[in-house]
Design a protein around this motif. Structure first.
Motif, PDB file in Angstrom:
ATOM      1  N   ALA A  65       0.295   8.043  14.595  1.00 57.13           N
ATOM      2  CA  ALA A  65      -0.891   6.967  13.857  1.00 57.13           C
ATOM      3  C   ALA A  65      -0.004   5.058  14.042  1.00 57.13           C
ATOM      4  CB  ALA A  65      -1.401   7.198  12.810  1.00 57.13           C
ATOM      5  N   MET A  66       0.890   5.247  13.390  1.00 58.81           N
ATOM      6  CA  MET A  66       1.329   3.543  12.370  1.00 58.81           C
ATOM      7  C   MET A  66       2.139   2.889  14.059  1.00 58.81           C
ATOM      8  SD  MET A  66       2.450   2.690   9.203  1.00 58.81           S
ATOM      9  CE  MET A  66       1.657   3.811   8.170  1.00 58.81           C
ATOM     10  N   LEU A  67       2.603   4.166  14.261  1.00 56.36           N
ATOM     11  CA  LEU A  67       4.184   2.879  15.592  1.00 56.36           C
ATOM     12  C   LEU A  67       3.375   2.417  16.488  1.00 56.36           C
ATOM     13  CD1 LEU A  67       7.303   4.728  14.140  1.00 56.36           C
ATOM     14  CD2 LEU A  67       6.201   2.563  13.585  1.00 56.36           C
ATOM     15  N   THR A  68       3.174   1.517  17.055  1.00 58.16           N
ATOM     16  CA  THR A  68       1.865   1.728  18.215  1.00 58.16           C
ATOM     17  C   THR A  68       2.203   0.032  18.662  1.00 58.16           C
ATOM     18  OG1 THR A  68      -0.320   0.721  17.122  1.00 58.16           O
ATOM     19  CG2 THR A  68      -0.061   2.760  17.471  1.00 58.16           C
ATOM     20  N   ASP A  69       1.698   0.317  19.651  1.00 54.83           N
ATOM     21  CA  ASP A  69       2.435  -1.687  20.381  1.00 54.83           C
ATOM     22  C   ASP A  69       1.991  -3.093  19.427  1.00 54.83           C
ATOM     23  OD1 ASP A  69       3.525  -0.700  21.527  1.00 54.83           O
ATOM     24  OD2 ASP A  69       2.002  -0.839  24.241  1.00 54.83           O
ATOM     25  N   GLU A  70       0.322  -2.057  18.886  1.00 56.34           N
ATOM     26  CA  GLU A  70       0.117  -3.504  17.792  1.00 56.34           C
ATOM     27  C   GLU A  70       0.375  -3.413  16.558  1.00 56.34           C
ATOM     28  OE1 GLU A  70      -5.230  -3.132  19.115  1.00 56.34           O
ATOM     29  OE2 GLU A  70      -4.159  -0.851  18.084  1.00 56.34           O
ATOM     30  N   ASN A  94       1.910   9.584   0.778  1.00 54.28           N
ATOM     31  CA  ASN A  94       2.464   8.722   0.129  1.00 54.28           C
ATOM     32  C   ASN A  94       3.530   7.858   0.947  1.00 54.28           C
ATOM     33  OD1 ASN A  94      -0.525   6.751  -0.283  1.00 54.28           O
ATOM     34  ND2 ASN A  94      -0.083   7.941  -2.382  1.00 54.28           N
ATOM     35  N   LYS A  95       4.649   8.366  -0.029  1.00 55.58           N
ATOM     36  CA  LYS A  95       6.373   8.748   0.618  1.00 55.58           C
ATOM     37  C   LYS A  95       6.351   8.069   1.895  1.00 55.58           C
ATOM     38  CE  LYS A  95      11.026  10.455   0.439  1.00 55.58           C
ATOM     39  NZ  LYS A  95      10.966  10.429   1.735  1.00 55.58           N
ATOM     40  N   ASN A  96       5.374   9.514   2.725  1.00 58.84           N
ATOM     41  CA  ASN A  96       5.065   9.269   4.028  1.00 58.84           C
ATOM     42  C   ASN A  96       5.237   8.179   4.967  1.00 58.84           C
ATOM     43  OD1 ASN A  96       6.977  11.870   5.152  1.00 58.84           O
ATOM     44  ND2 ASN A  96       4.756  12.927   4.618  1.00 58.84           N
ATOM     45  N   LEU A  97       3.643   7.514   4.185  1.00 59.14           N
ATOM     46  CA  LEU A  97       2.912   6.137   4.665  1.00 59.14           C
ATOM     47  C   LEU A  97       3.842   4.920   4.920  1.00 59.14           C
ATOM     48  CD1 LEU A  97      -0.804   6.727   3.203  1.00 59.14           C
ATOM     49  CD2 LEU A  97      -0.122   6.901   5.720  1.00 59.14           C
ATOM     50  N   ILE A  98       3.962   4.734   3.404  1.00 61.52           N
ATOM     51  CA  ILE A  98       5.553   3.752   2.728  1.00 61.52           C
ATOM     52  C   ILE A  98       6.552   3.966   3.574  1.00 61.52           C
ATOM     53  CG2 ILE A  98       7.295   3.465   1.345  1.00 61.52           C
ATOM     54  CD1 ILE A  98       4.921   4.636  -1.003  1.00 61.52           C
ATOM     55  N   ASP A  99       7.051   4.736   4.700  1.00 60.77           N
ATOM     56  CA  ASP A  99       8.642   5.363   5.122  1.00 60.77           C
ATOM     57  C   ASP A  99       8.257   5.132   6.524  1.00 60.77           C
ATOM     58  OD1 ASP A  99      10.313   6.245   2.389  1.00 60.77           O
ATOM     59  OD2 ASP A  99      10.150   8.232   3.963  1.00 60.77           O
ATOM     60  N   ALA A 100       6.905   4.988   6.665  1.00 57.87           N
ATOM     61  CA  ALA A 100       6.789   4.587   8.578  1.00 57.87           C
ATOM     62  C   ALA A 100       6.249   3.471   8.335  1.00 57.87           C
ATOM     63  CB  ALA A 100       5.692   5.198   8.900  1.00 57.87           C
ATOM     64  N   ALA A 101       5.791   2.695   7.257  1.00 59.60           N
ATOM     65  CA  ALA A 101       5.762   1.405   7.131  1.00 59.60           C
ATOM     66  C   ALA A 101       6.421   0.304   7.492  1.00 59.60           C
ATOM     67  CB  ALA A 101       4.739   1.184   5.317  1.00 59.60           C
ATOM     68  N   VAL A 102       7.424   0.952   6.295  1.00 59.46           N
ATOM     69  CA  VAL A 102       8.771   0.587   6.929  1.00 59.46           C
ATOM     70  C   VAL A 102       8.956   0.304   8.313  1.00 59.46           C
ATOM     71  CG1 VAL A 102      11.723   0.854   6.031  1.00 59.46           C
ATOM     72  CG2 VAL A 102       9.955   1.246   4.666  1.00 59.46           C
ATOM     73  N   LYS A 103       9.015   1.182   9.365  1.00 60.69           N
ATOM     74  CA  LYS A 103       9.526   1.631  10.440  1.00 60.69           C
ATOM     75  C   LYS A 103       8.910   0.727  10.988  1.00 60.69           C
ATOM     76  CE  LYS A 103      12.013   5.783  11.050  1.00 60.69           C
ATOM     77  NZ  LYS A 103      11.419   7.261  11.921  1.00 60.69           N
ATOM     78  N   ALA A 104       7.391   0.512  10.717  1.00 56.01           N
ATOM     79  CA  ALA A 104       6.020  -0.282  11.339  1.00 56.01           C
ATOM     80  C   ALA A 104       7.100  -1.679  10.941  1.00 56.01           C
ATOM     81  CB  ALA A 104       4.844   0.250  11.266  1.00 56.01           C
ATOM     82  N   GLY A 105       7.642  -2.741  10.589  1.00 54.90           N
ATOM     83  CA  GLY A 105       7.741  -3.442  10.039  1.00 54.90           C
ATOM     84  C   GLY A 105       6.538  -4.181   9.638  1.00 54.90           C
ATOM     85  N   VAL A 106       5.438  -4.025   8.618  1.00 52.20           N
ATOM     86  CA  VAL A 106       4.374  -3.874   8.243  1.00 52.20           C
ATOM     87  C   VAL A 106       4.939  -4.626   6.785  1.00 52.20           C
ATOM     88  CG1 VAL A 106       2.194  -3.325   6.584  1.00 52.20           C
ATOM     89  CG2 VAL A 106       3.324  -1.675   8.233  1.00 52.20           C
ATOM     90  N   GLN A 107       3.551  -5.864   7.271  1.00 56.48           N
ATOM     91  CA  GLN A 107       3.985  -7.129   5.977  1.00 56.48           C
ATOM     92  C   GLN A 107       3.640  -6.803   5.007  1.00 56.48           C
ATOM     93  OE1 GLN A 107       2.705 -10.270   7.461  1.00 56.48           O
ATOM     94  NE2 GLN A 107       1.846  -9.838   9.914  1.00 56.48           N
ATOM     95  N   LYS A 108       2.578  -5.871   4.437  1.00 52.99           N
ATOM     96  CA  LYS A 108       2.495  -5.836   3.298  1.00 52.99           C
ATOM     97  C   LYS A 108       1.326  -4.586   2.506  1.00 52.99           C
ATOM     98  CE  LYS A 108      -0.267  -8.520  -0.936  1.00 52.99           C
ATOM     99  NZ  LYS A 108      -1.388  -9.695  -0.577  1.00 52.99           N
ATOM    100  N   PHE A 109       1.273  -3.258   1.818  1.00 56.48           N
ATOM    101  CA  PHE A 109       1.219  -2.885   1.358  1.00 56.48           C
ATOM    102  C   PHE A 109       0.728  -2.478   0.149  1.00 56.48           C
ATOM    103  CE2 PHE A 109       2.015   2.205   2.829  1.00 56.48           C
ATOM    104  CZ  PHE A 109       1.353   2.758   1.372  1.00 56.48           C
TER     105      PHE A 109
END
Length: 225
Positions: A65-70, A94-109
């Motif tokens: 869901a998180m690692l997409t082109d957008e 939440n751990k899974n969401l945080i770990d995926a956010a790191v991979k996705a290069g998210v700006q803020k959590f």
């Protein structure tokens, strides 16, 4: 936020997450909601939200869901279990969401936690801790994982949640001793205001309605500007 980036919202099916979904779409922001069940998918799509089904307890679902082109500007998580859940997602989800956010290069959590977690345990009554102690310990683990992740974060700990319309009197404070109630719609407004607030970066903030504080303790309101 750029027009190409979007907000990834976990927990939009009910409660604070549902209020946040409505608040963000009213601001014309692009939102992708991550839902475990499709019961409210049609309602969310009707207000312009993209819906992706998956379980936060399954890291493959989260990454799909998180690692997409957008690009994702911000992840907002309000997920938490129900008392009837066999496995509560407060920490592992939440751990899974945080770990995926790191991979996705998210700006803020932005993590919506609870007063009583972490150092705000001093604000909770013995009765609350007797009932919710295990849940609050799981929320604390999620907070600590986020802090250690390297992501820019804001942790918001609401007090007792109510389902009334927004009063506009929701306030944030860094004082961990503060406790009170707040309407879910006001939490949504505070979360929305934290999106583009640099002052909120890497802060842990308690959230109450200034007119629903328990006790008379003086405290400094946190200014997001």
């Amino acid at each position: 936020m750029t027009s190409a980036s979007y907000i990834f919202l976990a927990g939009a099916s009910r409660g604070v997450g549902r209020e946040i979904a409505q608040y963000l779409t009213a601001q014309q922001l692009k939102v992708r909601a991550f839902l475990r069940t499709t019961a409210v998918a049609t309602e969310l799509e009707r207000i312009g939200i993209e819906v992706v089904q998956g379980d936060a307890l399954n890291i493959e679902d989260v990454e799909r869901a998180m690692l997409t082109d957008e690009p994702i500007h911000t992840v907002i998580s309000t997920i938490g279990g129900l008392p009837s859940d066999v496995e509560r997602p407060d920490y592992p989800g939440n751990k899974n969401l945080i770990d995926a956010a790191v991979k996705a290069g998210v700006q803020k959590f932005i993590l919506v936690s609870s007063i009583g977690a972490g150092n705000s345990v001093v604000a909770a009554s013995p009765q609350v801790l007797a009932v919710l102690g295990k849940v609050l310990a799981e929320k604390d683990k999620a907070e600590q994982h986020l802090i250690a992740s390297g992501l820019t974060y804001t942790i918001i700990r609401p007090g007792g949640l109510k389902s009334e319309p927004a009063t506009g009197n929701g306030v944030l404070t860094e004082d961990p001793h503060i406790i009170g109630s707040i309407n879910r719609a006001d939490v949504a407004q505070l979360v929305g205001r934290c999106l583009n607030s640099e002052r909120a970066n890497n802060k842990i903030l308690s959230a109450i309605d200034r007119n629903m504080q328990f006790g008379q303790r003086e405290f400094a309101e946190f200014n997001l500007q």
